[in-house]
Write a protein that holds these residues in place. Sequence first.
Motif, short mmCIF file in Angstrom:
data_model
loop_
_atom_site.label_atom_id
_atom_site.label_comp_id
_atom_site.label_asym_id
_atom_site.label_seq_id
_atom_site.Cartn_x
_atom_site.Cartn_y
_atom_site.Cartn_z
N ALA A 142 39.85 72.39 -69.36
CA ALA A 142 39.52 71.31 -69.71
C ALA A 142 38.78 71.55 -71.48
O ALA A 142 39.04 70.88 -72.19
CB ALA A 142 38.46 69.80 -69.23
N ALA A 143 38.31 72.44 -71.51
CA ALA A 143 36.82 72.92 -72.33
C ALA A 143 38.34 73.68 -73.44
O ALA A 143 38.89 73.09 -74.42
CB ALA A 143 36.43 74.19 -71.90
N ARG A 144 39.00 74.33 -72.73
CA ARG A 144 39.85 74.44 -73.95
C ARG A 144 40.84 73.20 -74.11
O ARG A 144 41.42 73.23 -75.74
CB ARG A 144 41.50 75.39 -73.35
N ALA A 145 41.21 72.37 -73.54
CA ALA A 145 42.15 71.04 -74.14
C ALA A 145 41.59 69.94 -75.12
O ALA A 145 42.19 70.24 -76.01
CB ALA A 145 42.20 70.02 -72.74
N ILE A 146 39.67 70.45 -75.36
CA ILE A 146 39.35 69.63 -76.41
C ILE A 146 38.53 70.98 -77.29
O ILE A 146 37.89 70.25 -78.40
CB ILE A 146 38.37 69.25 -75.74
N GLY A 147 38.88 72.24 -77.49
CA GLY A 147 39.07 73.06 -78.44
C GLY A 147 38.55 73.99 -78.43
O GLY A 147 37.63 74.65 -79.38
N ILE A 148 37.89 74.09 -77.13
CA ILE A 148 36.42 75.33 -76.95
C ILE A 148 37.57 76.83 -76.75
O ILE A 148 37.92 77.10 -76.35
CB ILE A 148 35.77 74.74 -75.99
N ASP A 149 36.55 77.50 -77.95
CA ASP A 149 37.20 79.10 -77.70
C ASP A 149 36.53 79.48 -76.30
O ASP A 149 35.93 80.15 -76.42
CB ASP A 149 36.90 79.82 -78.75
#
Length: 400
Positions: free
Chosen positions: A227-234
């Motif tokens: 989910a973190a990658r899906a919202i743009g978090i590296d």
Amino acid sequence: MSVLLLWLAVAFVYIVGAAAPVGSRWRLIIVSAILIAIACAAPFLLPVYRISQLARFWALGIALLGLNIVSGYGGQLSLGQGAFMLMGAYTFAVLTDRVEQLGQVDSHPWPFWAALVMAGLVACAAGVVLGALALRWRGVFLALGTFSAAIALPHILLRYDNFSGGARGLRFGATPPPPFLRGLLTQHEWIYFLGLVSFLVTFYLCWNLVRGPWGKGLVGTRDSEVAARAIGIDVTRVKVEAFALSAALGGIAGGLYVIPLRFVMHETIEPLESIYLFLALVVGGLGNLGAAIPAAALLTYLPTDLVRVVGQMPGLGVELVSRAPGLIQGALVILVLLLMPEGVMPTLQRLQAQYVAISLHRLPTAILPIRLLSAFIRKRMALANGPSLGRDVHEEVRDV
């Protein structure tokens, strides 16, 4: 003054402060100011031994703040914080002693503040390397990988004895107070306030960090990397930065830890200290910055004071307890976890929330001054709004 009374006063102010008749923001400011005032008064009320204990307490608190960033908020099981503390301790000793180990770099002793900053930077660099290596590890493999660093570092320091002093260790001079404080503070009081100010600054910075976008991204990475990658978090960058920050705070804590000792060797911070730090943080409450305080208190007082108190209980005896101190320490930790499974700090915060929910008229007599002050303030405000409302509040003051 007894150190037990000091900690009871801290707990009383923290819990009962929730009943203050002000908004949540002002309540936080008032309670924090009172707690800081108690901390500032402590070195003038306690003996030298207790002051040295509290200086160690502040250093451990900074290390626990760093560990909480990577393990509590980041969800990464790190057992290498003791290694970062040892790196920081040796860095501080090398840069402040009068022996030349690194050529022109340490040809003259560094100022203590510069040595502390460098201790944090050296540990931070090691944290970046370990964090990058740990990206492929999860769970128990991450714990074993980081703990192996804590096991290997003392042996590396023994191997390079020209740099570390080998089994003899390194000795360095005292850290005197700055010129404007000489004559006002003794050496022990100065070291105490150095640790206190360092802890408060570190706590404030971490508090702002975890409440900001970076902290929310770190928590999001802990909860769900997908989910973190899906919202743009590296995710990779956030994990490595968490390791680097945790290591940097561990390095600074290591420097502060050895300042009162004026000596460091490979056994000053043993590998098992990393496990003790993590267990104490679990008892304090993972994912809660305030957990650093009860966790540091546990590490400071459990091996000495608490074991002695248990030894005075009927049927035990100090001699029996002294033969198996580890057993007593483990039993106390298990007891705390059974009574407060969420940790000490979340439990105290829940008690504090209950105080807020209780009606002011039902508060115990122990906090009668708070009730009276609240009613008095309301009376003064009501008198300005009309005589009828003023009479109602006057009756409330009389009832109190």
